[in-house]
Design a protein around this motif. Structure first.
Motif, PDB file in Angstrom:
ATOM      1  N   PHE A 237      12.846  17.249 -21.536  1.00  0.00           N
ATOM      2  CA  PHE A 237      11.929  18.121 -20.795  1.00  0.00           C
ATOM      3  C   PHE A 237      11.212  17.328 -19.706  1.00  0.00           C
ATOM      4  N   THR A 238      10.590  16.234 -20.127  1.00  0.00           N
ATOM      5  CA  THR A 238       9.890  15.421 -19.150  1.00  0.00           C
ATOM      6  C   THR A 238       9.626  14.043 -19.741  1.00  0.00           C
ATOM      7  N   PHE A 239       9.304  13.096 -18.870  1.00  0.00           N
ATOM      8  CA  PHE A 239       9.154  11.705 -19.266  1.00  0.00           C
ATOM      9  C   PHE A 239       7.926  11.187 -18.551  1.00  0.00           C
ATOM     10  N   TYR A 240       6.985  10.626 -19.292  1.00  0.00           N
ATOM     11  CA  TYR A 240       5.780  10.130 -18.633  1.00  0.00           C
ATOM     12  C   TYR A 240       5.117   9.033 -19.432  1.00  0.00           C
ATOM     13  N   ILE A 241       4.024   8.503 -18.868  1.00  0.00           N
ATOM     14  CA  ILE A 241       3.273   7.426 -19.516  1.00  0.00           C
ATOM     15  C   ILE A 241       1.960   8.016 -20.027  1.00  0.00           C
ATOM     16  N   GLU A 242       1.642   7.760 -21.283  1.00  0.00           N
ATOM     17  CA  GLU A 242       0.381   8.242 -21.847  1.00  0.00           C
ATOM     18  C   GLU A 242      -0.225   7.126 -22.669  1.00  0.00           C
ATOM     19  N   ASN A 243      -1.433   6.742 -22.323  1.00  0.00           N
ATOM     20  CA  ASN A 243      -2.110   5.629 -23.006  1.00  0.00           C
ATOM     21  C   ASN A 243      -1.250   4.376 -23.046  1.00  0.00           C
TER      22      ASN A 243
ATOM     23  N   LYS B 121       0.839  -1.211   0.000  1.00  0.00           N
ATOM     24  CA  LYS B 121       0.000   0.000   0.000  1.00  0.00           C
ATOM     25  C   LYS B 121       0.865   1.249   0.000  1.00  0.00           C
ATOM     26  N   GLN B 122       1.900   1.258   0.862  1.00  0.00           N
ATOM     27  CA  GLN B 122       2.740   2.447   0.937  1.00  0.00           C
ATOM     28  C   GLN B 122       3.510   2.654  -0.364  1.00  0.00           C
ATOM     29  N   PHE B 123       3.943   1.537  -0.958  1.00  0.00           N
ATOM     30  CA  PHE B 123       4.633   1.619  -2.246  1.00  0.00           C
ATOM     31  C   PHE B 123       3.713   2.253  -3.297  1.00  0.00           C
ATOM     32  N   MET B 124       2.448   1.828  -3.299  1.00  0.00           N
ATOM     33  CA  MET B 124       1.485   2.363  -4.261  1.00  0.00           C
ATOM     34  C   MET B 124       1.159   3.825  -3.979  1.00  0.00           C
ATOM     35  N   LYS B 125       1.081   4.164  -2.702  1.00  0.00           N
ATOM     36  CA  LYS B 125       0.855   5.578  -2.364  1.00  0.00           C
ATOM     37  C   LYS B 125       2.015   6.420  -2.859  1.00  0.00           C
ATOM     38  N   GLY B 126       3.225   5.941  -2.571  1.00  0.00           N
ATOM     39  CA  GLY B 126       4.418   6.706  -2.942  1.00  0.00           C
ATOM     40  C   GLY B 126       4.556   6.882  -4.446  1.00  0.00           C
ATOM     41  N   THR B 127       4.027   5.923  -5.207  1.00  0.00           N
ATOM     42  CA  THR B 127       4.182   5.997  -6.661  1.00  0.00           C
ATOM     43  C   THR B 127       2.918   6.512  -7.342  1.00  0.00           C
ATOM     44  N   GLY B 128       1.945   6.932  -6.527  1.00  0.00           N
ATOM     45  CA  GLY B 128       0.785   7.622  -7.092  1.00  0.00           C
ATOM     46  C   GLY B 128      -0.259   6.728  -7.747  1.00  0.00           C
ATOM     47  N   VAL B 129      -0.279   5.436  -7.401  1.00  0.00           N
ATOM     48  CA  VAL B 129      -1.254   4.552  -8.047  1.00  0.00           C
ATOM     49  C   VAL B 129      -2.260   3.961  -7.055  1.00  0.00           C
ATOM     50  N   TYR B 130      -2.210   4.445  -5.803  1.00  0.00           N
ATOM     51  CA  TYR B 130      -3.125   3.873  -4.801  1.00  0.00           C
ATOM     52  C   TYR B 130      -4.438   4.635  -4.771  1.00  0.00           C
ATOM     53  N   GLY B 131      -5.521   3.886  -4.746  1.00  0.00           N
ATOM     54  CA  GLY B 131      -6.846   4.500  -4.645  1.00  0.00           C
ATOM     55  C   GLY B 131      -7.675   4.189  -5.876  1.00  0.00           C
ATOM     56  N   SER B 132      -8.864   3.621  -5.662  1.00  0.00           N
ATOM     57  CA  SER B 132      -9.668   3.202  -6.806  1.00  0.00           C
ATOM     58  C   SER B 132     -10.767   4.209  -7.128  1.00  0.00           C
ATOM     59  N   GLU B 133     -10.765   5.355  -6.442  1.00  0.00           N
ATOM     60  CA  GLU B 133     -11.782   6.351  -6.758  1.00  0.00           C
ATOM     61  C   GLU B 133     -11.598   6.831  -8.191  1.00  0.00           C
TER      62      GLU B 133
ATOM     63  N   LEU C 270      -5.393   2.020 -17.693  1.00  0.00           N
ATOM     64  CA  LEU C 270      -4.189   1.507 -18.364  1.00  0.00           C
ATOM     65  C   LEU C 270      -2.944   2.258 -17.893  1.00  0.00           C
ATOM     66  N   ASP C 271      -3.056   3.584 -17.738  1.00  0.00           N
ATOM     67  CA  ASP C 271      -1.872   4.345 -17.352  1.00  0.00           C
ATOM     68  C   ASP C 271      -1.438   4.058 -15.919  1.00  0.00           C
ATOM     69  N   LYS C 272      -2.393   3.861 -14.994  1.00  0.00           N
ATOM     70  CA  LYS C 272      -1.992   3.550 -13.618  1.00  0.00           C
ATOM     71  C   LYS C 272      -1.413   2.133 -13.551  1.00  0.00           C
ATOM     72  N   PHE C 273      -1.973   1.237 -14.338  1.00  0.00           N
ATOM     73  CA  PHE C 273      -1.437  -0.118 -14.466  1.00  0.00           C
ATOM     74  C   PHE C 273       0.025  -0.037 -14.933  1.00  0.00           C
TER      75      PHE C 273
END
Lengths: 453, 453
Positions: free
Chosen positions: B382-388, A165-177, A246-249
């Protein structure tokens, strides 16, 4: 990942996020107190088959220190009427809420109460006690089944869940809202049960593909198209990961690989971005050489799960409007505070005064003739010629400026109901430096991270 | 087209373009004089089978008043050696040219002489007298056969040819040289023979389709892909209209329809465009809201049939270079005077400082990882990210300015030989108002008609 380093890391993270004995004891005390009160009230109302139950991470020892959420369900018999559940459930919840610091009634499929109570954020939710999760009468009826399944299977793995959970929070993917579209707590727990440990989840996810299918009980009976399919062990028709985008995955896969290559505390606890002043922020955006346009309006008074899907829909509609008029959108995003900002980054906000309007090939006699007549009669046509056998009329472009296009045509876009009302109530279109002048630290953060999450 | 109006119109046009008796007599006199001279020289050189012949429109009475062109062929026996023809043909031609006001030697398949002679523009061209047009030894050998065919079939239709030629001149589609890619004189004559009159050609062409196939002798033996196929009555393998471009074909159709709807003298004799001053011209171009860029260099010293194909090729190469770097080209064109101008009109000459570089989907583990490593290591990303589901790196755009792109990369484009030499010798890239400051009336005309012909 070297084992010693990993062990040290895990210990350091757990030291920080595992609730201490007193914290645990206090949570238990409050939960039991509330349950006792509810049961007593039900009894006094002569509701013999109604009883309270603690569910959620608090009930399964998978909560992170400092998150003081309690989910207490008031369970009505499976054959109770919906009217009785709604009416009596709310009476009980209100009596409890009277003792709270503050509370409000909220509405999902049926009403429930959210309250602040002695330092906890408590949901008191009436539900039906049905025989199995596959014959629920209301979405919340499923939760007690999840609770039982996790409690039976998670023993000894609670710390692994905390780490994940903390890993997911830290990487911005936690929370299904619907704002986040990431991993729910239940999904996180099921992943730990499936793979057996935090590090096994991480290692496995490095090679996930869209369509990854996990079925703990081998009883899945539905096809799903989501990137991750976690068959609900309590309801074989349901994908627990249905809300995961897909992007959070992909962000999770990416973070897992990052962690395997460079394990560090930072990934669990990312450093806060340092705030920079308006001028520097503006310079940073300006250095991109693109054109920023923001639509702002008063944020409608709805919950995030209603707001964000509408904002995402609005982004799509605005991009479609811009592209219909030949503007190229590089990036888009939404932010909501007191006001909402829908931000568009364009290759350019200006296009030529004319646009090339291609007609039929010259040899398609009738069509060609009526096309020509139409444009030769128009006074404002720049020029008319033949190119590659096709008539071309250069006509004045209706919207050479994206700013004016949005000002004039935004309200004709198909956007969600509440957002649409808010926009029609009044909106502004801001350009360039005007955007940086909105004073809200979280908007600045949003801009500093632009684009990306 | 009302018959009376048409009749009056035709008469008015013919009044203006039919050579008068004296003009005819003078042309005949000069042609016969030159032929006599050539025959005498050939005789004196002991070339018994060599004789001169007048060909072209002067020979078939299909020349327009004021156009004083003479094509005189020195016909060698079909079994003469190429060396003999080239050597002795040129000796004869040079002796004639000695009496001219000025002359130059030109080279097609073999050398010939072009001279100014008593008010005429005369080509003196050695050729082989072969048995049929299908066994020619040099391209020019075909001309005498064309001459015979037209002379035999055109009697009584000469005025119709004059009208059609003037109509094509007035509408900008006359001339089969590679600059114009329009209708040749021979093609015009064949069209009149096919349809019987000027107005029948016009009416028929209104409904032409690409692939229109005309075979006067029903002896065509080849498939052709050109918009108009006129099987050469003297050589069944050849399409007389092979040089006609799709756009000139369509412009002719368009003009024919225009004439049928609104017959007028103007279409034969379009009014000259009034010259406007530099400032107004610049304002006119500026009002389009587009970006003009011109490449200029000294025009290479080659004939138009060599120059223009190379310029058209250069246009294609430059457009490809610009589009490779994401610039959008609206229109392109070339003009050649003392200097050559290749003009490009862009949506915008500037693009953002960054470009989005899309990598592999995140789940394609190996590719994704090496893409990420590459761009995370680069300092200027500039920046690096995931899109689709896909990795996106925003990298500095190499050429955000089309002007600099052309300055730096033009010489790497694949362009024709002579033009390439001229460009490498030195070129300038001009922007906006700089273009209007080139002082040449015909360039101004080219710009005033922009885009279109």
């Amino acid at each position: 990942m070297e084992n010693d380093l990993l062990k040290d890391l895990k210990e350091a993270v757990l030291e920080s996020i595992s609730p201490k004995t007193e914290e645990r004891a206090y949570l238990k005390e409050i939960a039991e107190l509330l349950i006792k009160k509810i049961d007593r009230i039900a009894c006094s109302m002569n509701l013999k088959d109604v009883s309270a139950k603690l569910v959620g991470s608090a009930a399964r020892n998978t909560w992170i220190s400092g998150t003081h959420d309690l989910d207490i369900f008031i369970m009505f018999p499976g054959d109770a009427s919906r009217a009785e559940l709604e009416k009596k459930g709310l009476i009980i919840a209100r009596m409890i809420a009277e003792e709270s610091e503050s509370f409000e009634e909220r509405y999902a499929e049926h009403p429930y109460i959210n309250m602040r109570y002695r330092g906890f954020d408590v949901d008191i939710v009436p539900c039906f006690r049905v025989d199995s999760a596959s014959c629920i009468r209301s979405a919340v009826d499923r939760t007690p089944f999840h609770n039982e399944f996790i409690k039976e299977n998670i023993q000894g793995l609670e710390k692994e869940v905390l780490l994940l959970k903390q890993f997911m929070k830290g990487t911005g993917v936690y929370g299904s809202e619907l704002r986040t579209q990431g991993f729910s707590g239940y999904l996180t727990e099921l992943l730990v049960i499936k793979y057996g440990s935090f590090e096994n989840v991480i290692r496995s996810a490095c090679d996930w593909q869209p369509g990854t299918y996990i079925d703990l009980n081998s009883h899945g009976i539905m096809k799903h198209k989501e990137p991750l399919i976690m068959v609900d062990p309590t309801d074989p028709k349901r994908n627990v990961a249905a809300a995961l985008s897909l992007d959070k995955f992909c962000m999770f896969i990416d973070s897992c690989r990052e962690f395997v290559l460079h394990p560090s505390l930072d990934i669990f606890f990312p450093r806060a971005v340092i705030q920079i002043d308006d001028m520097k922020l503006f310079q940073k955006l300006k250095s991109r050489g693109t054109a920023f346009i923001a639509i702002t309006f008063k944020t409608p008074d709805v919950v995030e799960d209603v707001l964000y899907p509408q904002l995402y829909k609005m982004e799509q509609a605005v991009v479609a409007l811009l592209e219909e008029h030949e503007f190229k959108v590089l990036n888009k995003g939404s932010w909501a505070g007191q006001n909402t900002v829908v931000l568009l980054e364009l290759i350019s906000a200006n296009l030529p005064a004319l646009s090339k309007h291609r007609g039929p090939p010259v040899w398609v006699h009738q069509h060609a003739e009526s096309f020509k007549n139409k444009y030769m009669a128009a006074e404002d046509v720049f020029t008319f010629y033949i190119e590659n056998g096709i008539y071309v009329a250069e006509v004045p472009r209706k919207y050479p400026d994206a700013y004016l296009l949005l000002k004039e045509r935004l309200t004709s876009c198909s956007i969600g109901k509440q957002v649409s009302f808010a926009v029609k109530d009044g909106f502004k279109v801001l350009r360039g430096s005007e955007i940086c002048s909105i004073q809200d630290p979280s908007l600045k953060l949003f801009l500093m991270n632009w684009p990306g999450i």
